[in-house]
Design an enzyme around this catalytic site. Sequence first.
Site, PDB file in Angstrom:
ATOM      1  N   HIS A   1       0.833  -1.211   0.000  1.00 62.40           N
ATOM      2  CA  HIS A   1       0.000   0.000   0.000  1.00 62.40           C
ATOM      3  C   HIS A   1       0.863   1.253   0.000  1.00 62.40           C
ATOM      4  O   HIS A   1       2.009   1.244   0.480  1.00 62.40           O
ATOM      5  CB  HIS A   1      -1.016  -0.009   1.140  1.00 62.40           C
TER       6      HIS A   1
ATOM      7  N   ASP B   1      -0.420   4.352   1.127  1.00 59.75           N
ATOM      8  CA  ASP B   1      -0.825   5.301   2.161  1.00 59.75           C
ATOM      9  C   ASP B   1      -0.134   4.965   3.484  1.00 59.75           C
ATOM     10  O   ASP B   1       0.391   3.863   3.663  1.00 59.75           O
ATOM     11  CB  ASP B   1      -2.358   5.315   2.328  1.00 59.75           C
TER      12      ASP B   1
ATOM     13  N   ASP C   1       6.035   0.716   7.420  1.00 55.09           N
ATOM     14  CA  ASP C   1       4.681   0.316   6.995  1.00 55.09           C
ATOM     15  C   ASP C   1       4.175   1.283   5.945  1.00 55.09           C
ATOM     16  O   ASP C   1       3.560   2.261   6.268  1.00 55.09           O
ATOM     17  CB  ASP C   1       3.778   0.295   8.227  1.00 55.09           C
TER      18      ASP C   1
ATOM     19  N   GLU D   1      -5.219   1.394   2.235  1.00 56.02           N
ATOM     20  CA  GLU D   1      -5.139   0.199   3.095  1.00 56.02           C
ATOM     21  C   GLU D   1      -5.360   0.563   4.549  1.00 56.02           C
ATOM     22  O   GLU D   1      -5.884  -0.219   5.322  1.00 56.02           O
ATOM     23  CB  GLU D   1      -3.783  -0.491   2.920  1.00 56.02           C
ATOM     24  N   GLU D   2      -4.917   1.777   4.930  1.00 59.86           N
ATOM     25  CA  GLU D   2      -4.972   2.165   6.343  1.00 59.86           C
ATOM     26  C   GLU D   2      -6.371   2.618   6.776  1.00 59.86           C
ATOM     27  O   GLU D   2      -6.565   2.983   7.930  1.00 59.86           O
ATOM     28  CB  GLU D   2      -3.945   3.265   6.639  1.00 59.86           C
TER      29      GLU D   2
HETATM   30 ZN   LIG Z   1       0.612  -1.696   6.358  1.00 63.69          ZN
END
Ligand SMILES: [Zn+2]
Length: 442
Positions: A87, A89, A119, A153-154
């Site tokens: 991802h 974001d 992340d 995704e977040e």
């Molecule tokens: Zn992640």
Amino acid sequence: MAEEVRGPDTTALDEVVTFTSELIRIDTTNRGGGDCRERPAAEYVAERLADAGIEPTLLERTPGRTNVVARIPGTDPSAEALLVHGHLDVVPADPAEWTVHPFSGEVREGVVWGRGAVDMKNMDAMVLAVVRSWARQGIRPRRDIVLAYTADEEASAEDGSGFLADRHAALFEGCTEGISESGAFSFHPQPGTTLYPIAAGERGTAWLKLTAHGRAGHGSKVNAENAVTRLATAVARIGTHTWPVRLTTTVRAALRELAALHGIDADTGLRDLDLLLDKLGPAAALVEPTVRNSANPTMLEAGYKVNVIPGQAVAYIDGRMLPGTEEEFAATMDELTGPDVEWEFHHREVPLEAPVDSPTFAKLRAAVERFDPAGHVVPFTMSGGTDAKQFSRLGITGYGFSPLRLPPDLDYGALFHGVDERVPVDALHFGVRVLDHYLKSA
Ligand SMILES: [Zn+2]
């Protein structure tokens, strides 16, 4: 064999650092509720794919919420395709709390700092560096590789992997397996032991809404049908419930490997799980959150005036279900809420379980062990969720595999969504080598 020996070139090792840093500098903070703009990061990735002769497709459900998908054709047309997704974001970061500015992408003393360093712009950059080095070296993977750089995704994934799975399934034609975040980074439970936990499944999300109905009335009157009392009783039962141990295939495999590493007989250990977890020490953290379901009350809504009994009271519960326990979870909720409180799924996502005896898991394991022969690969189940849940709707089995070899004193797990997110350059180089090796031969 020549390709095996060659590995990624020095340009790839430089690029992974540059890409991680530059992607961090593109602020893609996702505050939820649609407040995010991944487009500049998506364009950054798309340009670098196009440079390498890999044709990117940019896809948006909502303007600015951009996803990038590309396919690298493999040499074996009969092989199933592999999805590699990451991802774009990130979660919010407050500069006041950080040692360096979270969107500086600063490289300081061999470490890349910033929101997304962990992340998961690190993985986005590693994959980009690997496929570009293949283009320079004329290397093609065995399987078709589909790359997906996702938005959202977040938050809900509605503008990201959910949208791709719903509306662009054709782009993932032939994909049976996928790799992505949350796994294969080194974890040092004690001096001299290096574990590489590869994720082979996720607990499912079960966010619940509880509603208690009762008889509204004056706060001074006797009321045996008080909605607040009914709700509070159910919430207390849920919050104090001890969920039974349910060992999934993955968790059982993890416990066996960890027991063996600690010189404990696995069968004896599995008969007394609490004792086994105790003996595993810090390594128990890998399995402890996933040996049972969980349900935590998190929000309460009721009433508007102290002397008025409301006719209704509402609570929210963050529940998580292990693979294979969904019916049991629902039956337990029926029991714990009782006859006076209704419950429903406010948001629900399926649990996932990927096989740990598959050829793919064996190849993932071998790739890590090739570059760190002293490391031990252990499967684990993620306590939360990722985009793999959305892609599972396309029949894609997901593994958490973002390889990094980290220094023993770095508490990497704490950096996910944390302050001072950072990743060592050496760890990125290790990841590029492992991914290059795995993806070529996958
Ligand atoms: Zn992640």
